[in-house]
Design an enzyme around this catalytic site. Structure first.
Site, PDB file in Angstrom:
ATOM      1  N   MET A  32     -12.360  -5.944  28.477  1.00 31.17           N
ATOM      2  CA  MET A  32     -11.896  -6.995  27.575  1.00 31.17           C
ATOM      3  C   MET A  32     -12.138  -6.598  26.123  1.00 31.17           C
ATOM      4  SD  MET A  32     -13.172  -8.062  30.554  1.00 31.17           S
ATOM      5  CE  MET A  32     -14.828  -8.603  30.261  1.00 31.17           C
ATOM      6  N   GLY A  33     -11.381  -7.225  25.229  1.00 36.67           N
ATOM      7  CA  GLY A  33     -11.521  -6.963  23.803  1.00 36.67           C
ATOM      8  C   GLY A  33     -10.171  -6.935  23.124  1.00 36.67           C
ATOM      9  N   GLY A  71      -9.494 -20.521  18.675  1.00 30.68           N
ATOM     10  CA  GLY A  71      -8.409 -21.496  18.741  1.00 30.68           C
ATOM     11  C   GLY A  71      -8.903 -22.863  19.176  1.00 30.68           C
ATOM     12  N   THR A 119     -16.648 -16.901  23.782  1.00 28.46           N
ATOM     13  CA  THR A 119     -15.755 -15.752  23.739  1.00 28.46           C
ATOM     14  C   THR A 119     -16.470 -14.561  24.321  1.00 28.46           C
ATOM     15  OG1 THR A 119     -14.687 -14.138  22.287  1.00 28.46           O
ATOM     16  CG2 THR A 119     -16.397 -15.510  21.302  1.00 28.46           C
ATOM     17  N   ILE A 120     -15.975 -14.102  25.426  1.00 33.04           N
ATOM     18  CA  ILE A 120     -16.598 -12.972  26.108  1.00 33.04           C
ATOM     19  C   ILE A 120     -16.525 -11.711  25.255  1.00 33.04           C
ATOM     20  CG2 ILE A 120     -14.569 -12.065  27.328  1.00 33.04           C
ATOM     21  CD1 ILE A 120     -16.314 -11.964  29.868  1.00 33.04           C
ATOM     22  N   ASP A 121     -15.576 -11.684  24.301  1.00 34.81           N
ATOM     23  CA  ASP A 121     -15.383 -10.504  23.445  1.00 34.81           C
ATOM     24  C   ASP A 121     -16.454 -10.371  22.366  1.00 34.81           C
ATOM     25  OD1 ASP A 121     -13.121 -10.103  24.916  1.00 34.81           O
ATOM     26  OD2 ASP A 121     -11.715 -10.716  23.359  1.00 34.81           O
ATOM     27  N   GLU A 179      -8.831  -3.694  25.768  1.00 31.27           N
ATOM     28  CA  GLU A 179      -7.458  -4.125  26.021  1.00 31.27           C
ATOM     29  C   GLU A 179      -6.600  -4.176  24.763  1.00 31.27           C
ATOM     30  OE1 GLU A 179      -6.938  -8.370  26.981  1.00 31.27           O
ATOM     31  OE2 GLU A 179      -9.081  -8.605  26.587  1.00 31.27           O
ATOM     32  N   MET A 209     -12.632  -9.970  37.481  1.00 33.68           N
ATOM     33  CA  MET A 209     -13.880  -9.963  38.254  1.00 33.68           C
ATOM     34  C   MET A 209     -15.060 -10.242  37.333  1.00 33.68           C
ATOM     35  SD  MET A 209     -13.186  -6.670  40.701  1.00 33.68           S
ATOM     36  CE  MET A 209     -14.770  -6.820  41.511  1.00 33.68           C
ATOM     37  N   GLY A 249      -9.924 -19.176  28.460  1.00 30.55           N
ATOM     38  CA  GLY A 249     -10.113 -18.460  29.715  1.00 30.55           C
ATOM     39  C   GLY A 249     -11.528 -18.614  30.227  1.00 30.55           C
TER      40      GLY A 249
END
Length: 536
Positions: free
Chosen positions: A352-353, A280, A307-309, A408, A461, A189
C-alpha cells in the site's frame, strides 16, 4: 538518468514549517525539473532548495512573512498559535456551562442515573490535563537547509518553537453525560485497528456516564440510507471486537451532502460524533462541524485519523501502520523464498501507499531481504542503462536472485492512465506491480536471458487483519483521547501522536495534502543503504 522523460514532475517536500510538513509553510512542493545526467541530481536537489530560499526572501512564503522585518519570528509564532488554536464550544456558545468531570479515579464504573448535583468531584487527583498544556511540534534544531531531512521556515533555518494542544481529560466538561447521544462512524477502506478504536471510544464514553451510544453503519452512507439502522453499542457488545479484523460498523466510500448528514444527526439527537477515516473523511467531518455550529447546534465532532499509509501530516504515525509493516514481512519473505529457490528468480511485492511510500520503505528496511524499493516520492525508470531492469540483470548475475518492493502509487507515469475515480474521488491508479512484472519478463526474454518472475499483492490480506500489540496500544489511547476531547468541548479536531505525546490538531491543518517521504530524509537514506540500490 539519461532515459528519464524530458520533464519529470518531482513531488517532494523541500522546506517545512514544522512537524512532518506544515501545510501552510510548505514551499516548492511541485517543481518541474529537467534531468540531464545522473551526476547532476544531488546538485539539483541542493540548488532547488537554494532557489526555494531565494523565493522565500522575495515573497515572504505562504503567510506573507517579511523576513527583513526584525520581529518576523514573533509574528510567525503568533500566527502559528492562532492557526493551531483548536475550536471550542465556548467560541460559538459563550454561555456554555462547564461541569466537574465525571472521569476521575473515584468513578471507574458508569455514574448513576441520578445525575442532579451528583457529579463526582476529585479535585485532588492530578490526572487531568491543563487547558494550556502544549506539545512541541518540532524537536530537531536544523542548522542548515541542506542538512538531511531539514525542515526550515526561513533561509537561515531559524529555530522557532511551535506548540500544539496536549490531549487528555480535563477537569471540566461541557456535556452532561445523561444528555449525550454519541455516534461512531468508520469510513473509507479497511485498516487494522478500527475495532480497537471503536471499543475504546465506547468504554471511555461509558466511564463518563454516557448511556446512549450508537454506531452508524457503512460510513457516511448510514446517515442517508433509510435501510441502514443505527447499531446500539455498549461494553457488552464491543468487549471482544478487537480480536477480529475489519470494522464492526462496516465501511464505505463517498458521502451524501453535508446538510443531509446534519439533518439526520438532528433527527437522531446526536450531539457527539466520532469519525474514523482518512483525509477525505476528515474533510467531511470538518464540514459537519462547521454546519452544526452554523446551525447553532451544540455538537462535538472529533476525528481519529485512519490511514494505513501513514500519510497524515504532523503525526508520528497513524494506527494500522505498524501492523501493515509487520504483516508485509510475510509477503516479502515469501517473495524472497520463491526468488531464492528458483533459478534466476525475481520476487516482486506490491504494498500500500498511494501518495506516500512509508509502508514500502519501512517494510524493506525491516525485512533486510529487499534489493530494490520503489516509492511514489522518488521517480525511477525501468529501462535504460541506469534503470531498474538493468539493475535486476546485475543482481541475477551477481546474486542469482532479487526481490523488489514497490508502493502502489509509485511509477504512475509509466503506466496507462485510467481517468477513473473511486467513490471517494480518488484517482484509480494503474497497477504498477503487474506492469513491472510484465516488463521484467519482456526485458529478459528480449535479451535472451532466463528470469523466473513471481508477483505477490498482499494488500487486502494486510488491510483485513487484526492490529498488533503496538497498534493496539495506539488505538486505545487515540480512542480514549477522542472522547476526552469531545467532553472538554472541542470540535472540528483530530487526535494524533506527535513526538511520542498525544495532541489535538485542527482538522484543516492535517488534511491540506498527504505527508510524504522526504527523499533527503535519514530514513530513506537508511533504506537505500539497506537495499544497496543505485539511483534509478
Amino acid at each position: 538518468m539519461e532515459t528519464l522523460s524530458p520533464a519529470m514532475r518531482l513531488v517532494a517536500p523541500l522546506s517545512y514549517g514544522g512537524g512532518n510538513g506544515d501545510p501552510a509553510k510548505l514551499v516548492g512542493l511541485e517543481s518541474y525539473v529537467k534531468y540531464k545526467s545522473k551526476r547532476n541530481m544531488k546538485k539539483m536537489r541542493i540548488q532547488m532548495k537554494a532557489e526555494t530560499t531565494e523565493e522565500i526572501k522575495k515573497s515572504g512564503n505562504n503567510n506573507n512573512i517579511d523576513f527583513s522585518d526584525p520581529d518576523w519570528k514573533n509574528k510567525y509564532e503568533e500566527e502559528f498559535e492562532e492557526r493551531f488554536n483548536i475550536p471550542h464550544l465556548t467560541h460559538t456558545f459563550p454561555d456554555a456551562v462547564a461541569y466537574p468531570s465525571t472521569f476521575c479515579l473515584r468513578m471507574r464504573s458508569p455514574v448513576s442515573e441520578e445525575f442532579a448535583h451528583g457529579y463526582p468531584s476529585d479535585e485532588e487527583w492530578h490526572g487531568y490535563i491543563n487547558h494550556n498544556d502544549r506539545v512541541l511540534l518540532k524537536v530537531i534544531r536544523y542548522s542548515s537547509p541542506t542538512s538531511a531531512g531539514a525542515e526550515c521556515i526561513d533561509p537561515d533555518c531559524t529555530w522557532v518553537e511551535q506548540w500544539v494542544h496536549r490531549a487528555g481529560p480535563r477537569d471540566k466538561i461541557y456535556f452532561k453525560p445523561e444528555e449525550v447521544k454519541a455516534a461512531i462512524v468508520t469510513c473509507g477502506g479497511l485498516c487494522p485497528g478500527l475495532n480497537d478504536v471503536i471499543r475504546q471510544i465506547v468504554i471511555t464514553l461509558e466511564i463518563y456516564g454516557v448511556k446512549k451510544i450508537v454506531g452508524i453503519p457503512f460510513g457516511y452512507r448510514g446517515f442517508h440510507d433509510n435501510d441502514l439502522a443505527e447499531m446500539p453499542l455498549s461494553r457488552k457488545v464491543i468487549q471482544n471486537i478487537h480480536l477480529s479484523g475489519g470494522s464492526l460498523l462496516g465501511v464505505s466510500r463517498g458521502s451524501p451532502p453535508v446538510t443531509e448528514i446534519v439533518d439526520s444527526m438532528e433527527q437522531r439527537g446526536i450531539n457527539m460524533l466520532f469519525v474514523l477515516g482518512g483525509d477525505g473523511t476528515h474533510a467531511g467531518a470538518n464540514a459537519i462541524h462547521n454546519e452544526c455550529w452554523k446551525r447553532k447546534l451544540k455538537v462535538a465532532v472529533v476525528g481519529v485519523p485512519k490511514t494505513i499509509d501513514n500519510d497524515i501530516l504532523l503525526m508520528d504515525k497513524t494506527f494500522g501502520f505498524d501492523t501493515a509493516v509487520e504483516e508485509a514481512q510475510r509477503a516479502i519473505n515469501s517473495a524472497y523464498i520463491e526468488a531464492h529457490s528458483a533459478y534466476r528468480g525475481i520476487g516482486i511485492v506490491k504494498l500500500m501507499g498511494r501518495s506516500s511510500g512509508f509502508i514500502a520503505m519501512h517494510a524493506s528496511l525491516a525485512s533486510g531481504q529487499i534489493d530494490i524499493c520503489l516509492i511514489p516520492e522518488v521517480p525511477f525508470n525501468l529501462h535504460g542503462h541506469h534503470g531498474v531492469l538493468s539493475h535486476l540483470k546485475y543482481l541475477l548475475e551477481t546474486k542469482g536472485s532479487a526481490v523488489v518492493c514497490v508502493a502502489e502509487g509509485a511509477g504512475q507515469n509509466l503506466v496507462q492512465k485510467t481517468n477513473a475515480k473511486d467513490a471517494s474521488g480518488n484517482v484509480v491508479f494503474g497497477d504498477i506491480g503487474v506492469h513491472i512484472q510484465q516488463e521484467t519478463k519482456k526485458y529478459f526474454k528480449e535479451i535472451g536471458s532466463v528470469a523466473d518472475v513471481k508477483y505477490i499483492d498482499p494488500t487486502y490480506m494486510i488491510r483485513a487483519c487484526c492490529a498488533n500489540a503496538s497498534d493496539g496500544i495506539l488505538c486505545a489511547v487515540l480512542g480514549q483521547n477522542a472522547v476526552h476531547g469531545a467532553f472538554a468541548g472541542y470540535s472540528g479536531i483530530t487526535v494524533g501522536i506527535c513526538n511520542t505525546h498525544y495532541a489535538y490538531f485542527p482538522i484543516p491543518e492535517v488534511i491540506s495534502h498527504p505527508r510524504l517521504v522526504d527523499p533527503n530524509s535519514r530514513m530513506w537514506h537508511r533504506c537505500l543503504t539497506s537495499t544497496g540500490q543505485p539511483d534509478f
